[in-house]
Motif scaffolding. Structure first.
Motif, PDB file in Angstrom:
ATOM      1  N   ASP A 126       0.829  -1.199   0.000  1.00 34.92           N
ATOM      2  CA  ASP A 126       0.000   0.000   0.000  1.00 34.92           C
ATOM      3  C   ASP A 126       0.869   1.258   0.000  1.00 34.92           C
ATOM      4  OD1 ASP A 126      -1.908   1.929   0.356  1.00 34.92           O
ATOM      5  OD2 ASP A 126      -2.797   1.065   2.155  1.00 34.92           O
ATOM      6  N   LYS A 127       0.807   2.006  -1.100  1.00 31.52           N
ATOM      7  CA  LYS A 127       1.638   3.203  -1.245  1.00 31.52           C
ATOM      8  C   LYS A 127       0.822   4.486  -1.101  1.00 31.52           C
ATOM      9  CE  LYS A 127       3.089   1.356  -5.118  1.00 31.52           C
ATOM     10  NZ  LYS A 127       2.730  -0.060  -4.930  1.00 31.52           N
ATOM     11  N   ARG A 128      -0.337   4.404  -0.441  1.00 32.67           N
ATOM     12  CA  ARG A 128      -1.191   5.582  -0.297  1.00 32.67           C
ATOM     13  C   ARG A 128      -0.724   6.538   0.803  1.00 32.67           C
ATOM     14  NH1 ARG A 128      -6.859   3.156   0.983  1.00 32.67           N
ATOM     15  NH2 ARG A 128      -5.501   1.773   2.195  1.00 32.67           N
ATOM     16  N   SER A 129       0.216   6.116   1.644  1.00 31.91           N
ATOM     17  CA  SER A 129       0.639   6.945   2.771  1.00 31.91           C
ATOM     18  C   SER A 129       2.091   7.370   2.602  1.00 31.91           C
ATOM     19  CB  SER A 129       0.461   6.176   4.080  1.00 31.91           C
ATOM     20  OG  SER A 129       1.441   5.160   4.202  1.00 31.91           O
ATOM     21  N   ASP A 130       2.695   7.841   3.688  1.00 29.01           N
ATOM     22  CA  ASP A 130       4.111   8.211   3.699  1.00 29.01           C
ATOM     23  C   ASP A 130       5.000   7.034   4.084  1.00 29.01           C
ATOM     24  OD1 ASP A 130       2.898   8.287   6.259  1.00 29.01           O
ATOM     25  OD2 ASP A 130       4.572   9.430   7.072  1.00 29.01           O
ATOM     26  N   GLU A 131       4.443   5.840   4.137  1.00 28.98           N
ATOM     27  CA  GLU A 131       5.165   4.650   4.575  1.00 28.98           C
ATOM     28  C   GLU A 131       6.013   4.056   3.465  1.00 28.98           C
ATOM     29  OE1 GLU A 131       3.791   0.656   6.900  1.00 28.98           O
ATOM     30  OE2 GLU A 131       2.785   1.042   4.992  1.00 28.98           O
ATOM     31  N   LEU A 132       5.410   3.823   2.305  1.00 31.26           N
ATOM     32  CA  LEU A 132       6.065   3.175   1.174  1.00 31.26           C
ATOM     33  C   LEU A 132       6.029   4.081  -0.048  1.00 31.26           C
ATOM     34  CD1 LEU A 132       4.552  -0.450   1.380  1.00 31.26           C
ATOM     35  CD2 LEU A 132       6.617   0.423   2.505  1.00 31.26           C
ATOM     36  N   VAL A 140      -3.172   8.758  -4.642  1.00 32.45           N
ATOM     37  CA  VAL A 140      -3.759   9.036  -3.338  1.00 32.45           C
ATOM     38  C   VAL A 140      -2.738   9.718  -2.436  1.00 32.45           C
ATOM     39  CG1 VAL A 140      -4.817   8.033  -1.284  1.00 32.45           C
ATOM     40  CG2 VAL A 140      -5.373   7.111  -3.543  1.00 32.45           C
ATOM     41  N   SER A 141      -1.535   9.151  -2.354  1.00 33.82           N
ATOM     42  CA  SER A 141      -0.487   9.699  -1.502  1.00 33.82           C
ATOM     43  C   SER A 141      -0.136  11.134  -1.885  1.00 33.82           C
ATOM     44  CB  SER A 141       0.770   8.826  -1.595  1.00 33.82           C
ATOM     45  OG  SER A 141       1.882   9.454  -1.014  1.00 33.82           O
ATOM     46  N   ALA A 144      -2.779  12.956   8.165  1.00 29.08           N
ATOM     47  CA  ALA A 144      -2.443  12.876   6.740  1.00 29.08           C
ATOM     48  C   ALA A 144      -2.120  14.258   6.187  1.00 29.08           C
ATOM     49  CB  ALA A 144      -3.595  12.248   5.959  1.00 29.08           C
ATOM     50  N   GLU A 145      -2.814  15.271   6.669  1.00 28.36           N
ATOM     51  CA  GLU A 145      -2.581  16.636   6.178  1.00 28.36           C
ATOM     52  C   GLU A 145      -1.197  17.163   6.560  1.00 28.36           C
ATOM     53  OE1 GLU A 145      -5.030  19.346   9.230  1.00 28.36           O
ATOM     54  OE2 GLU A 145      -5.996  17.429   8.714  1.00 28.36           O
ATOM     55  N   GLU A 146      -0.569  16.536   7.554  1.00 28.26           N
ATOM     56  CA  GLU A 146       0.772  16.929   7.971  1.00 28.26           C
ATOM     57  C   GLU A 146       1.856  16.152   7.217  1.00 28.26           C
ATOM     58  OE1 GLU A 146       1.020  16.344  12.167  1.00 28.26           O
ATOM     59  OE2 GLU A 146      -0.939  17.238  12.539  1.00 28.26           O
ATOM     60  N   VAL A 147       1.645  14.852   7.032  1.00 24.78           N
ATOM     61  CA  VAL A 147       2.727  14.007   6.520  1.00 24.78           C
ATOM     62  C   VAL A 147       2.707  13.820   5.005  1.00 24.78           C
ATOM     63  CG1 VAL A 147       2.921  12.786   8.711  1.00 24.78           C
ATOM     64  CG2 VAL A 147       1.447  11.844   6.924  1.00 24.78           C
ATOM     65  N   LEU A 148       1.537  13.916   4.372  1.00 28.16           N
ATOM     66  CA  LEU A 148       1.479  13.591   2.949  1.00 28.16           C
ATOM     67  C   LEU A 148       1.951  14.708   2.018  1.00 28.16           C
ATOM     68  CD1 LEU A 148      -1.714  11.386   2.514  1.00 28.16           C
ATOM     69  CD2 LEU A 148       0.652  10.711   2.898  1.00 28.16           C
ATOM     70  N   PHE A 167      -2.358  17.801  -0.251  1.00 30.19           N
ATOM     71  CA  PHE A 167      -3.415  17.148   0.525  1.00 30.19           C
ATOM     72  C   PHE A 167      -4.356  18.237   1.015  1.00 30.19           C
ATOM     73  CE2 PHE A 167      -5.636  15.327   4.082  1.00 30.19           C
ATOM     74  CZ  PHE A 167      -5.845  14.011   3.704  1.00 30.19           C
ATOM     75  N   ASP A 168      -5.608  18.155   0.571  1.00 29.57           N
ATOM     76  CA  ASP A 168      -6.641  19.112   0.980  1.00 29.57           C
ATOM     77  C   ASP A 168      -7.427  18.504   2.131  1.00 29.57           C
ATOM     78  OD1 ASP A 168      -8.760  20.813   1.328  1.00 29.57           O
ATOM     79  OD2 ASP A 168      -9.298  20.923  -0.799  1.00 29.57           O
ATOM     80  N   PRO A 169      -7.250  18.993   3.356  1.00 30.76           N
ATOM     81  CA  PRO A 169      -7.934  18.366   4.500  1.00 30.76           C
ATOM     82  C   PRO A 169      -9.455  18.473   4.434  1.00 30.76           C
ATOM     83  CG  PRO A 169      -6.856  20.409   5.156  1.00 30.76           C
ATOM     84  CD  PRO A 169      -6.392  20.107   3.765  1.00 30.76           C
ATOM     85  N   LYS A 170      -9.986  19.389   3.641  1.00 26.92           N
ATOM     86  CA  LYS A 170     -11.441  19.485   3.495  1.00 26.92           C
ATOM     87  C   LYS A 170     -11.974  18.426   2.542  1.00 26.92           C
ATOM     88  CE  LYS A 170     -11.212  23.735   2.122  1.00 26.92           C
ATOM     89  NZ  LYS A 170     -11.612  25.100   1.653  1.00 26.92           N
ATOM     90  N   ARG A 171     -11.086  17.837   1.753  1.00 23.17           N
ATOM     91  CA  ARG A 171     -11.512  16.922   0.699  1.00 23.17           C
ATOM     92  C   ARG A 171     -10.939  15.522   0.820  1.00 23.17           C
ATOM     93  NH1 ARG A 171      -9.056  17.589  -5.275  1.00 23.17           N
ATOM     94  NH2 ARG A 171      -7.372  16.545  -4.129  1.00 23.17           N
TER      95      ARG A 171
END
Length: 558
Positions: free
Chosen positions: A56-62, A70-71, A468-472, A526-530
């Motif tokens: 899963d590459k949707r985050s800041d992990e991979l 998404v990421s 997510a709004e901080e790390v992505l 990353f739009d935190p409202k969306r």
């Protein structure tokens, strides 16, 4: 342990056409739904439909060779999407079993034992939908005809859907067998009371923290957390069916398969081993599709129990790539390859991508098996979907979120017990946190991040934590570059290294130099409202008769 999948395939040859078509209330298959064997056979389809290995590459992990939409925040409203339709197809199979199972001439106990499997999987798939979309249509029946108004049903509140998940799992918990009754080759891998409890822990923690940090209307975050706590305590202190597997590294190999591994709570079975009946490509994927980012690697504590920003053991400046691997939590050396180790295609050399396509991130060692890689995507090691370590760490997090504190005794029974398994014997205690000016919640979260790298949990975590709004939106960083570690020359990297002070194109990205910039911050958003919710496919909106509305800020249908 693998015999179940031979039975699954044989059963599907008989009933696959029944379960594949749109469910209906009339029994158009008169030769089926006549016995307990039929109920069991129908439930077999639920296991085939279960998602398997992925990176899963949707985050800041991979990070992968191509930017993830998404990421990076670079996606748009799709016309159609399997993220929406696939769970609903699987839910339709569950509803079909639940509806038609009522007509099977067997005892209530026999009927409910198999219907409990359908209830379990229905909750599993609805939770998947809620995590992505929030409010979703809650369909609990099969459709008799195309004029049924529920075909165009509007979205139900996420709280309503989650409460139905709890109801389904409570039914499953009542009627499923205990996990130690499923250790025969024909039964291992079927869901148990443990799986139902594990799902309640997962859902309760997710919804409790999501409600707390997103301030979800109509949701009592403490009630969700209490469900997670109660289910975890039942597993840990009452049922006592589970424990940690002794060897963390072998946990993800064939050694960790079967009922002898008490860490397994919910498992997807592949195989039979060596036969290639039902397979995956996990080891190939580790080589070709994903690597660990520097930000994730930095979550591993140093051997004194302190994070990188506080430990005096940090080597500064970093000169060789392996410098970052020294004096760390032992799980680090079990999770990533060091320079000189035998890896995917021989000795690991950083940045050498012609035969090691993990690119410029840290190559994943956890779960890689060369003999499985050599099968060329016909791998058969089983996948743990929920393991006992998750229950323990989730319990610690839920306790802290519920009470605002956690005792040293509970830390010993959860976080420190997980650390002890790998020989990392620096305990997390309240006194340690206070004396080192740490944040207890962050340390619990850190434990979760390093324990479950590449196990598909981290994206959901940053969504529920509202981080997510901080790390992505940040730049994605990878390996430290040193020409002595790799045959690749610096001018062959495209000039994508931070300078000696950690700057890249005038922006401070890190506290060390010569770190490779895989994705620039300007290419990410990353739009935190969306972006905490997925966009609903336009086809679903267009065919709902105006009942389904788009998620906020994804278009005009709001």
């Amino acid at each position: 342990m693998k015999k179940i999948y031979l039975l699954l395939m044989a059963t599907l040859l008989v009933v696959g056409c029944t379960l594949d078509r749109e469910p209906e209330t009339s029994l158009a298959d008169p030769n089926f739904w006549k016995s307990e064997k039929d109920l069991r056979g129908a439930c077999n389809r639920l296991y085939i439909d279960l998602p398997g290995f992925s990176h899963d590459k949707r985050s800041d992990e991979l990070v992968g060779p191509n930017q993830d939409g998404v990421s990076s925040g670079n996606r748009s409203v799709p016309g159609t999407s399997g993220d929406w339709t696939d769970p609903y197809k699987k839910i339709a199979v569950c509803n079909n079993i639940i509806t038609k199972g009522e007509t099977v001439p067997v005892s209530e106990e026999a009927r409910n034992r198999w219907m409990a499997e359908a209830y379990f999987f229905r909750a599993y798939h609805y939770f998947d939908l809620v995590k992505k979309y929030g409010d979703v249509p809650l369909i609990l029946k099969v459709f008799g005809n195309t004029t049924d108004p529920d075909i165009k049903r509007a979205r139900d509140p996420r709280e309503t859907v989650i409460q139905q998940c709890y109801t389904d799992l409570e039914f499953a918990l009542k009627w499923l067998p205990k996990i130690d009754a499923l250790k025969s080759e024909s039964d291992w891998g079927r869901v148990s009371q443990s799986a139902a409890l594990g799902m309640i822990v997962r859902i309760g923690l997710y919804e409790g923290t999501h409600s707390k940090y997103h301030q979800t209307t109509g949701s009592d975050h403490k009630a969700h957390l209490k469900r997670a706590i109660d289910a975890a305590e039942t597993m840990i202190y009452t049922e006592k069916k589970h424990d940690l597997y002794a060897d963390f590294q072998k946990l993800f190999y064939f050694d960790g398969e079967g009922g002898q591994n008490k860490e397994s709570v919910f498992v997807k079975i592949y195989g039979p081993n060596g036969a290639g009946t039902i397979t995956h490509n996990n080891s190939r994927g580790l080589e070709n599709t994903a690597a660990i980012t520097r930000s994730m690697l930095d979550n591993f504590l140093y051997s004194d129990g302190l994070p990188r920003e506080k430990s005096p053991l940090v080597k500064r400046p970093e000169v060789r790539l392996n410098d970052v691997l020294e004096n760390r939590d032992p799980r680090m050396s079990m999770t990533v390859y060091a320079v000189g180790e035998e890896a995917y295609k021989g000795t690991y050399k950083p940045f050498k991508t012609d035969d090691q396509a993990h690119g410029y991130g840290y190559p994943i060692k956890k779960g890689f098996m060369l003999d499985q890689w050599a099968t060329n995507s016909k791998e058969t090691v089983d996948k743990m979907i929920i393991r006992y370590a998750e229950v323990l760490i989730s319990y610690a997090e839920a306790l802290y979120e519920y009470n605002g504190n956690i005792s040293d005794q509970k830390l010993d029974e959860t976080i420190n017990y997980v650390r002890q398994r790998v020989g990392f014997n620096v305990k997390l205690t309240n006194a340690f946190v206070q004396s080192n000016n740490l944040d207890m919640l962050q340390e619990i979260r850190r434990e979760r991040m390093v324990e479950f790298i590449d196990e598909g949990l981290h994206y959901d975590d940053i969504i529920r934590w509202k981080t997510a709004e901080e790390v992505l939106p940040k730049a994605v960083l990878g390996l430290l570059y040193n020409p002595e570690d790799t045959p690749v020359k610096e001018n062959e990297l495209g000039g994508r290294l931070t300078d000696a002070n950690g700057y890249y194109k005038g922006e401070k990205l890190y506290d060390e130099g010569n770190i490779f910039v895989i994705e620039e911050g300007g290419s990410r958003n990353f739009d935190p409202k969306r972006d905490y919710l997925y966009p609903i496919p336009s086809y679903e909106i267009g065919t709902s008769g105006g009942n389904i509305k788009q998620n906020p800020y994804w278009g005009n249908e709001n």
